[in-house]
Write a protein that holds these residues in place. Structure first.
Motif, PDB file in Angstrom:
ATOM      1  N   ASP A  45      13.787   8.352  -0.374  1.00  0.00           N
ATOM      2  CA  ASP A  45      15.016   9.153  -0.228  1.00  0.00           C
ATOM      3  C   ASP A  45      16.016   8.588  -0.906  1.00  0.00           C
ATOM      4  N   GLN A  46      15.785   8.209  -2.129  1.00  0.00           N
ATOM      5  CA  GLN A  46      16.937   7.722  -3.081  1.00  0.00           C
ATOM      6  C   GLN A  46      16.580   7.891  -4.287  1.00  0.00           C
ATOM      7  N   PHE A  47      17.560   7.960  -5.384  1.00  0.00           N
ATOM      8  CA  PHE A  47      17.242   8.083  -6.642  1.00  0.00           C
ATOM      9  C   PHE A  47      18.276   6.906  -7.197  1.00  0.00           C
ATOM     10  N   ASN A  48      17.537   5.718  -7.341  1.00  0.00           N
ATOM     11  CA  ASN A  48      18.198   4.473  -7.805  1.00  0.00           C
ATOM     12  C   ASN A  48      19.599   4.105  -6.654  1.00  0.00           C
ATOM     13  N   THR A  49      20.822   4.168  -7.104  1.00  0.00           N
ATOM     14  CA  THR A  49      21.814   4.117  -6.316  1.00  0.00           C
ATOM     15  C   THR A  49      22.377   4.979  -5.446  1.00  0.00           C
ATOM     16  N   ILE A 102       0.823  -1.046  -0.133  1.00  0.00           N
ATOM     17  CA  ILE A 102      -0.053   0.146  -0.009  1.00  0.00           C
ATOM     18  C   ILE A 102       0.908   1.159  -0.172  1.00  0.00           C
ATOM     19  N   GLU A 103       1.074   1.673  -1.160  1.00  0.00           N
ATOM     20  CA  GLU A 103       1.926   3.115  -1.512  1.00  0.00           C
ATOM     21  C   GLU A 103       1.185   4.298  -1.319  1.00  0.00           C
ATOM     22  N   GLN A 104       1.693   4.897  -0.082  1.00  0.00           N
ATOM     23  CA  GLN A 104       1.018   6.247   0.396  1.00  0.00           C
ATOM     24  C   GLN A 104       0.469   7.358  -0.966  1.00  0.00           C
ATOM     25  N   GLY A 162       1.258 -11.629  -9.625  1.00  0.00           N
ATOM     26  CA  GLY A 162      -0.114 -12.039  -9.639  1.00  0.00           C
ATOM     27  C   GLY A 162      -0.928 -11.384 -10.480  1.00  0.00           C
ATOM     28  N   ASP A 163      -0.129 -10.254 -11.542  1.00  0.00           N
ATOM     29  CA  ASP A 163      -0.976  -9.500 -12.311  1.00  0.00           C
ATOM     30  C   ASP A 163      -1.462 -10.290 -13.476  1.00  0.00           C
ATOM     31  N   VAL A 164      -0.983 -11.232 -14.004  1.00  0.00           N
ATOM     32  CA  VAL A 164      -1.453 -11.921 -15.063  1.00  0.00           C
ATOM     33  C   VAL A 164      -2.878 -12.375 -14.785  1.00  0.00           C
TER      34      VAL A 164
HETATM   35  N1  MGD Z   1      12.665   9.358  -5.816  1.00  0.00           N
HETATM   36  C1  MGD Z   1      12.960   8.392  -6.858  1.00  0.00           C
HETATM   37  N2  MGD Z   1      12.571   8.418  -7.985  1.00  0.00           N
HETATM   38  C2  MGD Z   1      12.780   7.721  -8.981  1.00  0.00           C
HETATM   39  C3  MGD Z   1      13.776   6.774  -8.810  1.00  0.00           C
HETATM   40  C4  MGD Z   1      13.997   6.625  -7.697  1.00  0.00           C
HETATM   41  O1  MGD Z   1      14.972   5.561  -7.333  1.00  0.00           O
HETATM   42  N3  MGD Z   1      13.905   7.640  -6.656  1.00  0.00           N
HETATM   43  N4  MGD Z   1      14.071   5.836 -10.073  1.00  0.00           N
HETATM   44  C5  MGD Z   1      13.802   6.420 -11.275  1.00  0.00           C
HETATM   45  C6  MGD Z   1      13.789   5.085 -11.976  1.00  0.00           C
HETATM   46  S1  MGD Z   1      15.239   4.767 -13.084  1.00  0.00           S
HETATM   47  C7  MGD Z   1      12.490   4.518 -12.402  1.00  0.00           C
HETATM   48  S2  MGD Z   1      12.783   3.191 -13.409  1.00  0.00           S
HETATM   49  C8  MGD Z   1      11.265   4.692 -11.924  1.00  0.00           C
HETATM   50  C9  MGD Z   1      10.655   3.641 -11.036  1.00  0.00           C
HETATM   51  O2  MGD Z   1       9.442   3.711 -10.605  1.00  0.00           O
HETATM   52  P1  MGD Z   1       8.539   2.614 -10.361  1.00  0.00           P
HETATM   53  O3  MGD Z   1       8.348   2.141 -11.447  1.00  0.00           O
HETATM   54  O4  MGD Z   1       7.665   3.111  -9.347  1.00  0.00           O
HETATM   55  O5  MGD Z   1       9.659   1.249  -9.384  1.00  0.00           O
HETATM   56  P2  MGD Z   1       9.664   0.778  -8.061  1.00  0.00           P
HETATM   57  O6  MGD Z   1       9.696   1.649  -6.784  1.00  0.00           O
HETATM   58  O7  MGD Z   1      10.890  -0.125  -8.191  1.00  0.00           O
HETATM   59  O8  MGD Z   1       8.333  -0.077  -8.099  1.00  0.00           O
HETATM   60  C10 MGD Z   1       7.190   0.261  -8.282  1.00  0.00           C
HETATM   61  C11 MGD Z   1       6.165  -0.398  -7.552  1.00  0.00           C
HETATM   62  O9  MGD Z   1       5.842  -1.792  -7.886  1.00  0.00           O
HETATM   63  C12 MGD Z   1       5.229  -2.333  -6.965  1.00  0.00           C
HETATM   64  N5  MGD Z   1       5.341  -3.868  -7.169  1.00  0.00           N
HETATM   65  C13 MGD Z   1       6.406  -4.902  -7.006  1.00  0.00           C
HETATM   66  N6  MGD Z   1       5.989  -5.968  -7.468  1.00  0.00           N
HETATM   67  C14 MGD Z   1       4.918  -6.042  -8.381  1.00  0.00           C
HETATM   68  C15 MGD Z   1       3.848  -6.754  -8.793  1.00  0.00           C
HETATM   69  O10 MGD Z   1       4.293  -8.069  -9.216  1.00  0.00           O
HETATM   70  N7  MGD Z   1       2.677  -6.403  -9.308  1.00  0.00           N
HETATM   71  C16 MGD Z   1       2.279  -5.173  -9.142  1.00  0.00           C
HETATM   72  N8  MGD Z   1       0.974  -4.806  -9.552  1.00  0.00           N
HETATM   73  N9  MGD Z   1       3.270  -4.173  -8.354  1.00  0.00           N
HETATM   74  C17 MGD Z   1       4.234  -4.454  -8.010  1.00  0.00           C
HETATM   75  C18 MGD Z   1       5.795  -2.071  -5.793  1.00  0.00           C
HETATM   76  O11 MGD Z   1       5.356  -2.211  -4.524  1.00  0.00           O
HETATM   77  C19 MGD Z   1       6.159  -0.568  -6.097  1.00  0.00           C
HETATM   78  O12 MGD Z   1       5.117   0.190  -5.529  1.00  0.00           O
HETATM   79  O13 MGD Z   1      11.390   5.895 -10.895  1.00  0.00           O
HETATM   80  C20 MGD Z   1      12.132   6.886 -11.251  1.00  0.00           C
HETATM   81  N10 MGD Z   1      12.037   7.918 -10.160  1.00  0.00           N
END
Ligand code: MGD
Ligand code: MGD
Ligand code: MO
Length: 767
Positions: free
Chosen positions: A661-665, A255-257, A290-292
């Motif tokens: 509190d991060q951007f990737n690494t 549950i993402e805020q 489980g999305d499929v």
């Molecule tokens: N602040 C901040 N911003 C960023 C980044 C960062 O690291 N920090 N990274 C950047 C980059 S390169 C990218 S690619 C994007 C990434 O942004 P998002 O695509 O949002 O990536 P994640 O946070 O890795 O994960 C996304 C969500 O997928 C959910 N999830 C995990 N497994 C499953 C599943 O099987 N099914 C479903 N339906 N949901 C699932 C997780 O709970 C999480 O909420 O953000 C970009 N923006």
């Protein structure tokens, strides 16, 4: 029976407060304090994402044409302030006591980057195990001569998605003129599933929506993307839909805020009164992978409703005319839907029939729906199937290529999509090689180059001998980190074009160089004046960006100048390769881009400062399907999960997540305030019943051990604290990049090779 998981927002576990609001202001203020950014940095924030201003270096969320006073979010501000820090990582830093590479390897990712902006080109000195200063000319000459000695196919040219279109175009040209297509990119770990999977079904490697669609849609079906953390400016569009009375249905194991509630930090009244907008009307906490099955359930209800409507002579639910004219595979798929068993759907998704019926009803009633997704879809063994299933759902009601509808993959790095557009591609067929031959008078290599997975395998096996990295932190970002560290350090040459110190610098190989570059917010002065650069966002809009800040050090070069510096040293001179002229005037590079990609980039130099950017176009949005059949493809799923492994007792599905509190690494700090986790990132989130069943307790220290059937490599990570958390049974979560040691390099999406970082089979061991 699965739990009934159609939560209403009030049932939430932690109550960290809404996304946005004062929390986001505090988040920005804490980075401002911590980085000691100069007061002028605030001027940069004011210019973010506005015409003739700086395009944010954080995520790829588009910039609206009608921008507001502050067109940035918490994370864009953090990224900007982090770049404009007053801290400097100077030659004195590298010379200081305790700063040999062996010692720096003990530092955390946060501490490494916190040392500040890199100021000088540096070269590794094995005798002292330190980086020492080197002048640019020497660095280029040495890199060039090593590159000339290496076999052409053993060198990799990686790009991480930051650099502008101009530097990226020339970088791809450098690799091809050097002699290979080894141009992997961060999207290989990210949305490659989209590039390959979405192309397979609708003939487009990128999303089909624009802001106009967002303004018109009635509904979002929202899968596996976390806007509060990763694309906070999207929250404004989500709120806008809610203000218009639209619906949002979310599928996410966590549950993402940001998908629960939002207070608009740009709205003074909301800030003062704390008035929240509830984002998700329904929140379905499905199992990871489980999305499929969940989408199959939705489609089953749609098919049933359509059958009933036809039997009763009511208006059809499915858009049969569209299906007939524009798609293949319909009959097989609806037969499959009719036969599908609810017990199997419930078991594979972790959701109940009744909750899926509730969700499907929203879809049926909506005239215009957009499907959104992110890493929760793409990072699975059958990630492309997740995408194909969402496309099935959309196609049933003609929800692609009509105003207010479409597919919305949310991209990561600010120019990750654009770098692919202008030729950073390991797949030769994606690049107009004939144009390159005409323009530059050489024979571009025709053999496909290395994907990041091939490159890592090549590193592990010692076949990759040289690595140029235009941004990024590959050692930390890729799977199988331990094996990667060893392979990386065996290379003849490692060249990192970077702004900050990171772990990839600390495994230097025989020779290593750190080439420090300007950030996007800094002045890029060349012979013809301050240069603008361009980038492409998630909606395929191209925007110009102009830096205004003084550079962090007088010794920095632009990414483009570094690329041309290496090119001149590594390649024989040719009258067609005008590296110096291009460096002096980036508009000449934009002319080259226009010539190479005339449909997408006509009048490039004239259009680059259009408010909101100019649109590159997308045939799928016009219902022109560039697939093999010339139609959009409806896919019958060969299996019900996207996992690629079987469940068994004691095996959990580990998702690796990002905090806000991060951007990737890049780890800004240790506060994941949206998830209520403070002070550490070394945690495993787990359902309380799973904790009890495993004989463990909340707060215990545990080790995760990868439970992978396809190889015998030992992968484990200890020192993790268990946190009882509201997650579906069997699904656990940890942070990226800390958990990367656990991801097997061969565990990836079957057609695009995107590492399956959202479903890693692991065991949880006490201690
Ligand atoms: N602040 C901040 N911003 C960023 C980044 C960062 O690291 N920090 N990274 C950047 C980059 S390169 C990218 S690619 C994007 C990434 O942004 P998002 O695509 O949002 O990536 P994640 O946070 O890795 O994960 C996304 C969500 O997928 C959910 N999830 C995990 N497994 C499953 C599943 O099987 N099914 C479903 N339906 N949901 C699932 C997780 O709970 C999480 O909420 O953000 C970009 N923006
Ligand atoms: N387990 C797991 N692994 C993952 C993911 C996951 O969700 N789970 N996500 C994957 C995804 S989506 C991605 S995109 C990759 C990210 O992988 P990368 O793109 O390789 O990594 P970043 O952390 O974004 O790179 C950070 C470094 O980039 C440099 N940098 C920052 N700004 C600039 C700039 O303007 N120019 C240059 N030249 N350098 C700059 C700094 O030195 C900084 O240390 O990781 C992937 N790995
Ligand atoms: Mo990404």
């Amino acid at each position: 029976m699965a739990d009934d998981s159609a939560h209403k927002p009030k049932d939430l576990p932690h109550s960290p407060g809404p996304a946005g609001g004062w929390g986001s202001m505090k988040g920005i203020a804490s980075i401002y304090g911590e980085t000691w950014a100069s007061p002028g940095a605030l001027d940069s924030l004011r210019r973010l994402n506005k015409p003739k201003g700086v395009m944010c270096m954080s995520c790829a969320w588009p910039k609206p044409a009608n921008y507001s006073a502050f067109e940035f979010c918490e994370n864009g501000a953090k990224a900007t302030l982090w770049e404009l820090t007053k801290d400097r990582c100077t030659p004195e830093f590298f010379a200081a006591d305790g700063h040999t590479l062996a010692e720096l390897r003990e530092w955390s990712d946060h501490e490494l980057e916190k040392s500040g902006r890199l100021t000088h080109p540096m070269k590794y000195d094995a005798a002292s195990d330190r980086y020492v200063p080197v002048d640019w000319d020497t660095a280029f000459a040495e890199i060039g001569s090593t590159l000339r000695d290496l076999p052409r196919e053993d060198v990799v040219f990686y790009a991480s998605g930051h650099a502008g279109l101009e530097a990226s175009y020339l970088y791809a040209l450098l690799a091809r003129a050097y002699g290979n297509n080894n141009l992997p990119q961060s999207s290989n770990m990210c949305h490659e599933t989209t590039s390959v999977g979405l192309t397979k079904v609708i003939g487009s490697p990128v999303g089909t929506v624009t802001f106009e669609d967002l303004a018109e849609t009635e509904c979002y079906f929202y899968f596996g993307q976390n806007p509060g953390t990763n694309s906070p400016r999207f929250l404004h569009n989500l709120k806008d839909l809610k203000d218009r009375g639209g619906k949002i249905v979310t599928f996410n194991p966590v549950i993402e805020q940001g998908l629960v509630s939002f207070v608009d930090p740009q709205n003074p009244l909301e800030m003062m009164t704390g008035k929240e907008t509830i984002i998700s009307d329904q929140y379905h906490q499905l199992k990871a992978g489980g999305d499929v099955a969940a989408i199959l359930g939705l489609c089953k209800v749609v098919v049933e409703a359509d059958d009933a409507a036809q039997a009763e002579d009511r208006r059809a639910v499915i858009d049969h005319e569209f299906i007939q004219q524009h798609t293949t595979g319909f009959e097989e798929f609806i037969a499959y839907c009719r036969d599908a068993q609810w017990s199997e759907i419930e078991n594979a998704s972790g959701l109940t029939e009744s909750s899926l019926r509730e969700a499907a009803q929203v879809y049926i009633e909506s005239e215009k729906t957009i499907g959104v997704y992110g890493m929760g879809f793409t990072q699975h063994e059958h990630g492309a199937l997740n995408i194909a299933m969402m496309v099935n759902l959309l196609l049933l009601k003609g929800n692609i290529g009509r105003p207010g509808t479409g597919c919305c993959p949310v991209r990561g790095h600010s120019n990750v999509q654009g770098q692919r557009t202008v030729g950073i591609a390991e797949k030769a067929h994606l690049v107009p090689m004939d144009k390159l031959k005409q323009l530059f008078d050489f024979d571009p290599p025709t053999k496909d180059g290395m994907h990041i997975v091939d490159a890592v395998q090549g590193l592990i096996e010692g076949k990759v001998r040289g690595f140029i990295s235009l941004g990024g932190n590959l050692v930390r970002a890729v799977p199988d980190q331990k094996r990667m560290e060893e392979g990386w350090a065996n290379q003849d040459l490692v060249v990192m074009v970077s702004t900050k110190l990171n772990r990839s610098h600390l495994y230097p190989g025989k020779t290593a160089y750190i080439l420090p570059c300007l950030g996007r917010s800094e002045v890029d002065e060349q012979a013809t004046g301050n240069q603008a650069v361009t980038s492409e966002d998630s909606f395929s809009m191209i925007n110009g960006s102009v830096g205004h800040r003084p550079p962090a050090s007088e010794h920095l070069k632009s990414e483009l100048a570094i690329v041309t510096g290496i090119a001149k040293a590594a390649l024989d001179p040719s009258p067609k390769l005008k590296w110096d002229e291009w460096t002096a005037d980036y508009s000449l590079v934009r002319d080259l881009i226009e010539y190479t990609y005339p449909d997408d980039f006509h009048d490039f130099n004239q259009r680059m400062f259009q408010a909101g950017g100019f649109w590159r176009g997308n045939p799928a949005r016009e219902r022109v399907w560039k697939t093999d059949s010339g139609k959009a493809v409806i896919t019958t799923p060969p299996q019900l999960t996207s996992l690629g492994f079987e469940d068994k007792p004691g095996r959990y599905r580990l998702m690796t997540l990002r905090s806000n509190d991060q951007f990737n690494t890049t780890v800004y700090g240790y506060s994941d305030r949206f998830r209520g986790i403070e002070g550490t990132r070394d945690v495993v989130l787990m359902n309380p019943d799973d904790i009890a069943e495993a004989g463990l307790s909340d707060g215990d220290m545990v080790t995760l051990v990868t439970d992978y059937d396809r190889d015998d490599v030992e992968r484990q990570l200890s020192g993790l604290k268990l946190v009882a958390y509201k997650l579906p049974r069997g699904t656990i979560a940890g942070y990226y990049p800390e958990c990367n040691v656990l991801v097997p390099i061969s565990h990836h999406d079957e057609i695009s090779k995107t590492p399956a970082s959202k479903s890693i089979p692991v065991k949880v061991v006490a201690g």
